[in-house]
Every structure is written in C-alpha cells, then in structure tokens.
Scaffold this active site. Structure first.
Site, PDB file in Angstrom:
ATOM      1  N   GLN A 246       3.484  -3.649   2.951  1.00 40.22           N
ATOM      2  CA  GLN A 246       2.536  -2.744   3.435  1.00 40.22           C
ATOM      3  C   GLN A 246       2.760  -1.398   3.105  1.00 40.22           C
ATOM      4  OE1 GLN A 246       3.200  -1.625   7.695  1.00 40.22           O
ATOM      5  NE2 GLN A 246       1.402  -2.353   8.326  1.00 40.22           N
TER       6      GLN A 246
ATOM      7  N   GLU B 288     -13.233  23.950 -16.299  1.00 34.95           N
ATOM      8  CA  GLU B 288     -14.664  24.301 -15.675  1.00 34.95           C
ATOM      9  C   GLU B 288     -14.134  24.924 -14.027  1.00 34.95           C
ATOM     10  OE1 GLU B 288     -18.140  22.302 -16.465  1.00 34.95           O
ATOM     11  OE2 GLU B 288     -17.331  21.383 -18.293  1.00 34.95           O
TER      12      GLU B 288
HETATM   13  N1  CAA Z   1     -25.321  30.976  -9.903  1.00 38.75           N
HETATM   14  C1  CAA Z   1     -25.882  31.980 -10.025  1.00 38.75           C
HETATM   15  N2  CAA Z   1     -25.495  33.125 -10.205  1.00 38.75           N
HETATM   16  C2  CAA Z   1     -23.896  33.438  -9.832  1.00 38.75           C
HETATM   17  C3  CAA Z   1     -23.179  32.326  -9.626  1.00 38.75           C
HETATM   18  C4  CAA Z   1     -23.920  30.961  -9.663  1.00 38.75           C
HETATM   19  N3  CAA Z   1     -23.134  29.849  -9.356  1.00 38.75           N
HETATM   20  N4  CAA Z   1     -21.950  32.889  -9.507  1.00 38.75           N
HETATM   21  C5  CAA Z   1     -22.078  34.156  -9.540  1.00 38.75           C
HETATM   22  N5  CAA Z   1     -23.160  34.561  -9.720  1.00 38.75           N
HETATM   23  C6  CAA Z   1     -23.872  35.962 -10.021  1.00 38.75           C
HETATM   24  C7  CAA Z   1     -23.568  36.777  -8.600  1.00 38.75           C
HETATM   25  O1  CAA Z   1     -24.738  36.368  -7.761  1.00 38.75           O
HETATM   26  C8  CAA Z   1     -23.475  38.182  -9.375  1.00 38.75           C
HETATM   27  O2  CAA Z   1     -24.899  38.576  -9.535  1.00 38.75           O
HETATM   28  P1  CAA Z   1     -25.380  40.194  -9.198  1.00 38.75           P
HETATM   29  O3  CAA Z   1     -24.716  40.698 -10.531  1.00 38.75           O
HETATM   30  O4  CAA Z   1     -26.767  40.107  -9.212  1.00 38.75           O
HETATM   31  O5  CAA Z   1     -24.662  40.528  -8.169  1.00 38.75           O
HETATM   32  C9  CAA Z   1     -23.015  38.023 -10.489  1.00 38.75           C
HETATM   33  O6  CAA Z   1     -23.094  36.555 -10.951  1.00 38.75           O
HETATM   34  C10 CAA Z   1     -21.246  38.254 -10.576  1.00 38.75           C
HETATM   35  O7  CAA Z   1     -20.853  37.315  -9.705  1.00 38.75           O
HETATM   36  P2  CAA Z   1     -19.384  37.709  -9.015  1.00 38.75           P
HETATM   37  O8  CAA Z   1     -19.148  39.021  -8.558  1.00 38.75           O
HETATM   38  O9  CAA Z   1     -19.127  36.488  -8.066  1.00 38.75           O
HETATM   39  O10 CAA Z   1     -18.415  37.426 -10.201  1.00 38.75           O
HETATM   40  P3  CAA Z   1     -16.672  37.396 -10.307  1.00 38.75           P
HETATM   41  O11 CAA Z   1     -16.399  38.215 -11.247  1.00 38.75           O
HETATM   42  O12 CAA Z   1     -16.304  37.720  -8.893  1.00 38.75           O
HETATM   43  O13 CAA Z   1     -16.521  35.811 -10.721  1.00 38.75           O
HETATM   44  C11 CAA Z   1     -15.728  33.453 -10.413  1.00 38.75           C
HETATM   45  C12 CAA Z   1     -16.790  34.613  -9.985  1.00 38.75           C
HETATM   46  C13 CAA Z   1     -16.755  32.482  -9.443  1.00 38.75           C
HETATM   47  C14 CAA Z   1     -14.583  33.558 -10.069  1.00 38.75           C
HETATM   48  C15 CAA Z   1     -16.225  33.231 -11.790  1.00 38.75           C
HETATM   49  O14 CAA Z   1     -15.668  34.343 -12.653  1.00 38.75           O
HETATM   50  C16 CAA Z   1     -15.697  31.919 -12.166  1.00 38.75           C
HETATM   51  O15 CAA Z   1     -16.572  30.748 -12.002  1.00 38.75           O
HETATM   52  N6  CAA Z   1     -14.522  31.840 -12.857  1.00 38.75           N
HETATM   53  C17 CAA Z   1     -13.921  30.572 -13.537  1.00 38.75           C
HETATM   54  C18 CAA Z   1     -14.507  30.317 -14.873  1.00 38.75           C
HETATM   55  C19 CAA Z   1     -14.612  28.953 -15.457  1.00 38.75           C
HETATM   56  O16 CAA Z   1     -14.957  28.112 -14.508  1.00 38.75           O
HETATM   57  N7  CAA Z   1     -14.393  28.792 -16.553  1.00 38.75           N
HETATM   58  C20 CAA Z   1     -14.294  27.477 -17.098  1.00 38.75           C
HETATM   59  C21 CAA Z   1     -14.623  27.422 -18.705  1.00 38.75           C
HETATM   60  S1  CAA Z   1     -15.634  26.265 -19.397  1.00 38.75           S
HETATM   61  C22 CAA Z   1     -14.867  24.953 -19.497  1.00 38.75           C
HETATM   62  O17 CAA Z   1     -13.689  24.612 -18.981  1.00 38.75           O
HETATM   63  C23 CAA Z   1     -15.320  23.806 -20.355  1.00 38.75           C
HETATM   64  C24 CAA Z   1     -14.362  22.743 -20.565  1.00 38.75           C
HETATM   65  O18 CAA Z   1     -13.644  23.144 -21.384  1.00 38.75           O
HETATM   66  C25 CAA Z   1     -14.697  21.438 -20.404  1.00 38.75           C
END
Ligand code: CAA
Length: 381
Positions: A279, A363
């Site tokens: 279980q 990502e």
């Molecule tokens: N869609 C559209 N616009 C977006 C958005 C989204 N999902 N997210 C943010 N924005 C826009 C905001 O509206 C803002 O616009 P304005 O300038 O007009 O106000 C602008 O982008 C800045 O946004 P934030 O102030 O929210 O930005 P931030 O500096 O606070 O960052 C965060 C936000 C979500 C933490 C971002 O930095 C993030 O996603 N970090 C993680 C990065 C990541 O995922 N890296 C992965 C790399 S790729 C990878 O891994 C591929 C692989 O190997 C398989």
C-alpha cells in the site's frame, strides 16, 4: 475538459511511434556520450515535425499550440534532450513568426522547417533570473549595428547546433527593460559570432548548451526583430510560449518515469509478492499520477489560451512551475520505487531523475515563475 481533435491525435500517434521505435533506443547512448542526437532531428525533420508551427507558405504544417506540446511530451517520455532541442527551436520560430519582417520570415522559416536549429540568446553571466541585467550592447554605426558581449547557457548552440540566433542586446542602456533592449536575428556564419565553451551538464546531455560570444558583430538594421526597443518584451513573450514547452517536457519526463515505476513495481518481488501490492508504494503511485495529470491539464489550458490569443503569462508560469516541480517529485519517487537498482545507470530512471532537474531551472526558475504569478495575482484583485 480537453479533448484532442483528430489531427492532434494523429500527430500524437505518429510522434509516439517514432519516439518509442527510434528515439528511445538511442537515449541511453546519447546521455552517456553527451552526443547531439543528429539522427533524431533528421528523422523529425523528414516527418515535418520541426516546422509544425510554421505556415504552409513557408513549407510548414501550421498546426496549433497544443500540437507542439503533444510532440514535446511524446519525445520527453523517452529522451528529454531531443525534446528540449525541439522546444527551443519552436520558441525561436514562433518569435520570427510573430515579430519578423516578411524578408526574415522568407529567409529563416523554410530553414527551420528543414531542421536548421534556432537558438534564443538572452542569458548572460550576470543576467539569469534578472534578465534585465544584461550587458551585451548594440551600437548604431550608419545603417548597421555593432554588437559586443557574451551570452551563456545557450541551448541549441554548440559545435553541431545553432543556425540562427535571436540575440537580445542593449541599444539604450539608460532605459534597460523599459525600451532599452532590441532583438537581433543573426546568422551563424556572421564573422563576429563565435561559439565558446560547451557545458558538461548533469542531465539533458544530448542538448548542446554553450557560450555565444559576439565580438564587433556587425549586422544590418534588417536583422532587427520588431522595433528598436522591443527586445525585452519580445524575450518575455517568447518565454511565455517557451515555458509552456518546458512544462510539456516536464510532463513527458514525469510520464515516462511513472510508466517505468509501475512496470518495475509489478515485476519486482519482495517479501513473496510484487512490490506493487504494497500500500505504501501504491500511495506513491497515486500521488505521482495525480500530480502528472494536474500538470498536463495546466499545459493544455496554457496552450489553449495561447492558441486563442489570450494573455497567457500567468497560466504559462503556473504550468512551468507546477510541471517542473511535479517532474522532480515523480522521478524522485520513481527512483525510490526502483530501490538500489534505480541508482544504477542500467535503468533509465537514473537518467530521467537527472533530466527532470533542469525543468525547475531553465526558461525561468520556479522562484521566477512565482514572481510572475504573484505579480499578476496581486494586480487582479
Ligand atoms: N509579456 C509582455 N511584456 C512583458 C512580459 C510578458 N510576459 N513580462 C514583462 N513584460 C514587460 C513589462 O510590461 C514591462 O513593460 P514596460 O516597460 O512597458 O513597463 C517590461 O517588460 C519590464 O518588465 P518588468 O518590470 O516586469 O521586468 P523585470 O526586470 O522585473 O523582470 C522577470 C521580470 C519576470 C523576473 C524577468 O526578468 C524574467 O522572466 N526573468 C527570468 C528570465 C528567464 O526566464 N530566462 C530564461 C532564459 S532562456 C532559457 O532558459 C532557454 C533554455 O535554455 C531552454
């Protein structure tokens, strides 16, 4: 309740059969040798899978968002490396499709259909979770831009991978994330672009992940995706889609691990009975199956929202968060069910356990997904 349509079921069946017959037998060697699975990508190209998201005009088959997820799930059940190569390729093609000029689409999308891989270049040594902290600069020079900087941990980038690169660079350092970054689409044969160190990774060892170095890399304004200043938003919108893909990868890994655990539990006898009769172990399987199902439904919901052009940021982050955590939970318990044998490289679960770990990191880490979700939840009420 989501029901797959006939076309989705057909692709799922075709890819499942290919994955089980061709991809699965190679997975162990690919992992052991950290070898790029060229034959898998060639086979998937012949089947039209690499261009599944691309309009017929460019040679693709123009299927929907959920179909991409089904492909990635079936591949990840047997080989997480192959799955992530396809996922990142889709991410890049989707960016070109939504932001590219007609000329960019006409040049790069047929190449993508032919299996020439795209890479997404955002991360830098000082800009991981804080993607806005990047330092790569693009400086205008007449009609051209000159780009200098270094990207790291770039998937689909290595000795064998990477035909075209979406590179995010600062064009106005003062503005940073708010209009200061621009996305460029750069060819591999650009003399200013070189591939640096290829990483030796814990899991997904068949996927090449390397540094990308840009040294006085000259591109014309034609290389810009969208508009100058759109780069950060293009990256974030691209990641919204990419996160659904990684959530799909996590669902696939968890599904493969659950299947392996059930088979093993039915075969392995201890105390005079198969261990599946215990279980404690049945409850493990119940928890694993429940989390897997919940993760899959989040993936389906996110894909459906994206297909309908709705805002998908929050649900994509939820799917990525939940599925990544579920994949690690499920592979951990699946390894536990295998006992000492699970710790040995003779069993696929050892590889699945290592492969699953990255789904909580790339990502956007689980912690970044929580930032994204909580910001949206706080704004909602
Ligand atoms: N869609 C559209 N616009 C977006 C958005 C989204 N999902 N997210 C943010 N924005 C826009 C905001 O509206 C803002 O616009 P304005 O300038 O007009 O106000 C602008 O982008 C800045 O946004 P934030 O102030 O929210 O930005 P931030 O500096 O606070 O960052 C965060 C936000 C979500 C933490 C971002 O930095 C993030 O996603 N970090 C993680 C990065 C990541 O995922 N890296 C992965 C790399 S790729 C990878 O891994 C591929 C692989 O190997 C398989």
């Amino acid at each position: 309740m989501f029901e797959l349509n006939e076309a989705q079921k057909d692709i799922q069946d075709i890819v499942r059969q290919y994955a089980q017959e061709k991809v699965k037998p190679l997975a162990e060697t690919i992992d052991k040798e950290a070898r790029y699975p060229a034959e898998n990508i060639e086979g998937l190209t012949e089947m039209g899978v690499m261009g599944i998201n691309i309009p017929e005009l460019y040679g693709g088959s123009e299927m929907d968002e959920l179909t991409k997820c089904l492909v990635i799930i079936e591949l990840a059940k047997v080989c997480a490396s192959t799955a992530v190569i396809v996922d990142v390729h889709y991410l890049v093609s989707d960016i070109i499709l939504s932001m590219g000029t007609d000329a960019q689409k006409a040049k790069y999308l047929p190449m993508a259909v032919e299996g020439k891989l795209g890479a997404f270049c955002l991360t830098e040594p000082g800009a991981g979770s804080d993607a806005g902290g990047l330092k790569t600069k693009a400086v205008k020079d007449g009609d051209d831009y000159i780009i200098n900087g270094a990207k790291c941990f770039i998937s689909n980038c290595g000795p064998h991978e990477g035909n075209h690169f979406v590179v995010i660079a600062l064009t106005d350092p003062e503005k940073k994330t708010h209009g200061g970054m621009t996305a460029f689409l750069i060819d591999r044969d650009n003399p200013g672009l070189s591939i640096g160190k290829t990483e030796d990774k814990m899991g997904i060892r068949g996927s090449e992940v390397s540094e990308l170095i840009l040294t006085d890399c000259r591109v014309s304004s034609d290389a810009i995706l969208g508009k100058v200043g759109d780069g950060f938003k293009i990256a974030m919108i691209g990641l919204d889609g990419g996160r659904i893909g990684i959530a799909s990868q996590a669902v696939g890994i968890a599904s493969g691990a659950l299947e392996a655990a059930v088979k093993y539990a039915k075969e392995r006898e201890q105390f005079g009975k198969p261990i599946a009769a215990k279980q404690g172990l049945q409850w493990y399987l119940a928890d694993m199956a429940t989390r897997l199902e919940a993760a899959k439904l989040l993936v389906y919901e996110a894909a459906d929202l994206r297909e309908r052009g709705e805002d998908v940021t929050t649900v994509a982050a939820m799917a990525k968060l939940y599925a990544g955590e579920a994949a690690c939970y499920v592979t951990d318990l699946a390894l536990q069910i295998h006992g000492g044998y699970g710790y040995m490289k003779d069993y696929a679960i050892e590889r699945m356990y290592r492969d699953a770990r990255i789904t909580r990191i790339y990502e956007g880490t689980s912690e970044v997904q929580k930032m994204v979700i909580s910001r949206n939840v706080i704004n909602q009420y």
